[in-house]
Design a protein around this motif. Sequence first.
Motif, PDB file in Angstrom:
ATOM      1  N   LEU A   1       0.874  -1.253  -0.255  1.00 18.10           N
ATOM      2  CA  LEU A   1       0.157  -0.202   0.342  1.00 18.10           C
ATOM      3  C   LEU A   1       1.056   1.326   0.110  1.00 18.10           C
ATOM      4  N   ILE A   2       1.455   1.998  -1.029  1.00 13.24           N
ATOM      5  CA  ILE A   2       1.574   3.178  -1.380  1.00 13.24           C
ATOM      6  C   ILE A   2       0.572   4.595  -1.008  1.00 13.24           C
ATOM      7  N   ASN A   3       0.734   5.351   0.360  1.00 15.98           N
ATOM      8  CA  ASN A   3       0.097   6.374   0.509  1.00 15.98           C
ATOM      9  C   ASN A   3       0.759   7.592  -0.687  1.00 15.98           C
ATOM     10  N   PHE A   4      -0.513   8.176  -1.155  1.00 15.38           N
ATOM     11  CA  PHE A   4       0.275   9.235  -1.985  1.00 15.38           C
ATOM     12  C   PHE A   4       0.727  10.688  -1.205  1.00 15.38           C
ATOM     13  N   PRO A   5       1.885  11.176  -0.992  1.00 13.73           N
ATOM     14  CA  PRO A   5       1.780  12.067  -0.446  1.00 13.73           C
ATOM     15  C   PRO A   5       0.755  13.232   0.007  1.00 13.73           C
ATOM     16  N   SER A   6       1.033  13.930   0.849  1.00 11.97           N
ATOM     17  CA  SER A   6       0.234  14.776   1.410  1.00 11.97           C
ATOM     18  C   SER A   6       0.332  16.571   1.122  1.00 11.97           C
ATOM     19  N   GLN A   7       1.934  16.640   0.685  1.00 14.71           N
ATOM     20  CA  GLN A   7       2.352  17.684   0.322  1.00 14.71           C
ATOM     21  C   GLN A   7       2.858  17.624  -1.630  1.00 14.71           C
ATOM     22  N   CYS A   8       3.640  18.604  -2.364  1.00 16.12           N
ATOM     23  CA  CYS A   8       3.192  17.818  -3.927  1.00 16.12           C
ATOM     24  C   CYS A   8       4.836  18.841  -3.422  1.00 16.12           C
ATOM     25  N   ASN A   9       5.810  19.460  -2.786  1.00 13.25           N
ATOM     26  CA  ASN A   9       7.289  19.097  -2.879  1.00 13.25           C
ATOM     27  C   ASN A   9       7.652  18.053  -3.669  1.00 13.25           C
ATOM     28  N   VAL A  10       9.030  18.204  -4.531  1.00 17.90           N
ATOM     29  CA  VAL A  10       9.182  17.522  -5.166  1.00 17.90           C
ATOM     30  C   VAL A  10       9.590  16.273  -5.072  1.00 17.90           C
ATOM     31  N   GLN A  11      10.451  16.680  -4.165  1.00 16.29           N
ATOM     32  CA  GLN A  11      11.347  15.166  -3.672  1.00 16.29           C
ATOM     33  C   GLN A  11      10.336  14.621  -3.197  1.00 16.29           C
ATOM     34  N   ALA A  12       8.668  14.876  -1.917  1.00 13.34           N
ATOM     35  CA  ALA A  12       7.685  14.127  -1.740  1.00 13.34           C
ATOM     36  C   ALA A  12       7.562  13.110  -3.209  1.00 13.34           C
ATOM     37  N   ILE A  13       7.068  13.684  -4.247  1.00 12.24           N
ATOM     38  CA  ILE A  13       6.056  13.309  -5.685  1.00 12.24           C
ATOM     39  C   ILE A  13       7.309  12.254  -5.751  1.00 12.24           C
ATOM     40  N   PHE A  14       9.073  12.540  -5.672  1.00 12.70           N
ATOM     41  CA  PHE A  14      10.302  11.731  -6.245  1.00 12.70           C
ATOM     42  C   PHE A  14      10.282   9.965  -5.356  1.00 12.70           C
ATOM     43  N   ASP A  15       9.875  10.627  -4.094  1.00 17.45           N
ATOM     44  CA  ASP A  15       9.522   8.959  -3.459  1.00 17.45           C
ATOM     45  C   ASP A  15       9.300   8.692  -3.515  1.00 17.45           C
ATOM     46  N   PHE A  16       7.738   9.164  -3.887  1.00 19.04           N
ATOM     47  CA  PHE A  16       6.898   8.155  -4.336  1.00 19.04           C
ATOM     48  C   PHE A  16       6.879   7.282  -5.489  1.00 19.04           C
ATOM     49  N   CYS A  17       7.298   7.900  -6.236  1.00 15.96           N
ATOM     50  CA  CYS A  17       7.385   7.501  -7.652  1.00 15.96           C
ATOM     51  C   CYS A  17       8.433   5.877  -7.264  1.00 15.96           C
ATOM     52  N   SER A  18       9.373   6.248  -6.361  1.00 12.14           N
ATOM     53  CA  SER A  18      10.239   5.849  -6.162  1.00 12.14           C
ATOM     54  C   SER A  18       9.650   3.998  -5.396  1.00 12.14           C
ATOM     55  N   LYS A  19       8.837   3.930  -4.258  1.00 10.07           N
ATOM     56  CA  LYS A  19       7.668   3.460  -3.930  1.00 10.07           C
ATOM     57  C   LYS A  19       6.756   2.382  -4.481  1.00 10.07           C
ATOM     58  N   ILE A  20       6.978   3.125  -5.652  1.00  7.46           N
ATOM     59  CA  ILE A  20       5.483   2.791  -6.851  1.00  7.46           C
ATOM     60  C   ILE A  20       7.098   1.560  -7.934  1.00  7.46           C
ATOM     61  N   GLU A  21       8.563   2.054  -7.820  1.00  5.62           N
ATOM     62  CA  GLU A  21       9.060   0.837  -8.790  1.00  5.62           C
ATOM     63  C   GLU A  21       9.263  -0.096  -7.750  1.00  5.62           C
ATOM     64  N   GLU A  22       9.930   0.174  -6.519  1.00  3.83           N
ATOM     65  CA  GLU A  22      10.037  -0.749  -6.041  1.00  3.83           C
ATOM     66  C   GLU A  22       9.241  -2.087  -5.980  1.00  3.83           C
ATOM     67  N   CYS A  23       7.962  -2.238  -6.753  1.00  2.00           N
ATOM     68  CA  CYS A  23       6.742  -3.223  -6.794  1.00  2.00           C
ATOM     69  C   CYS A  23       6.768  -3.373  -8.253  1.00  2.00           C
ATOM     70  N   ALA A  24       7.784  -3.557  -8.776  1.00  4.40           N
ATOM     71  CA  ALA A  24       7.911  -4.060  -9.784  1.00  4.40           C
ATOM     72  C   ALA A  24       7.819  -5.684 -10.249  1.00  4.40           C
ATOM     73  N   ASN A  25       7.941  -6.363  -8.771  1.00  7.44           N
ATOM     74  CA  ASN A  25       7.907  -7.878  -8.736  1.00  7.44           C
ATOM     75  C   ASN A  25       6.431  -8.408  -8.108  1.00  7.44           C
TER      76      ASN A  25
END
Length: 342
Positions: free
Chosen positions: A3-27
């Motif tokens: 389960l990945i929570n979309f960040p409450s703040q949309c600063n770029v670092q939070a967005i980059f970290d969010f995308c990385s969590k998705i990438e970690e779920c590739a398998n």
Amino acid sequence: MPLINFPSQCNVQAIFDFCSKIEECANEEKVTIDFSNMGRVEPFTMVYVAKFIRDFNRRNKETRVMCRGHKGKDYAANMGFFRAFGLKHGREPNCVDGNDRFVPFTILRVQTIIDEASAEWEAEQNVIERRSEHLAKILSQEEHGDLNDALTFSIREIMRNVYEHSNSKSLEYCAQYWPYYNKVEIAIVDNGKGLKASLKDNPHIEIESHCDGIQQALMPAISSKNYKGAIIDTEDPWHNSGFGLYMINRICRLGGSFIVCSGDHAIKLDVNGKEHIDLPHLCRGTAVRMVLNTSRLTALSNMLAKFRDEGYEVAKQIKGVGMYKASVASQMLSRDFVKNDA
């Protein structure tokens, strides 16, 4: 199931970290994205995240991406954000022209630009100019003025970069103007080969990393098509001179900011200087975020003349560049040089 929570703040670092969590779920077999905490979402967040999730889906067909908590997020839904990555909720990208100082999520095919130019017997860059001016009028809600000129120039130069260098089949953009905050944000992404691969076409510069590619692209007179030995038609006002990104980031740094992402790196420029950001995932293509402080904008011709002259001085110090002057297009609005040529 992750389960990945979309960040409450949309600063770029939070967005980059969010995308990385998705990438970690590739398998994984399934992954759920929870948008319940989504607060105010801005253009760059929408185009970057939508493209990332869509690319993830294409690369990982065995992983099912599910969503929850998205109902009630009316702004993002009306901007076409959810539909842009395949979730059947809200408006489709391209469904409305935009009004009230915003441009919704739009996907523009490069072939559409080519076809429109062919039908009118004109250069593709003229089509890009008209579209940029149209978007500027929507955002500024004015026919003329310093803001309109700065927006037209900035949007056009980024779109030109995509068309002329990226080999991308499309470009995606979204924008919003907040008059109360004196702030305009424009975000544009493509699906091309990225800055590192593009600038490797220039034999006079060394590109070893995505960081190198971004830094070189931001310098004046650096281009994949304009270098010593290249065949350049300097009479063509649209000829590429490598000044476009340099001019735009100078405009944005007047109280705003400029971010460009490509590959595994991003660079942010603002009044405080330069910040390097190592992306914890891969940005396929190039993504740009332009934030303009509208209270700091003056006559565009004066701003660009100042930046151009300063850019020439910088270019003289760079080995292998500075042989050509900035193209007319990268110095002013096209209506100015068309007028001068008449």
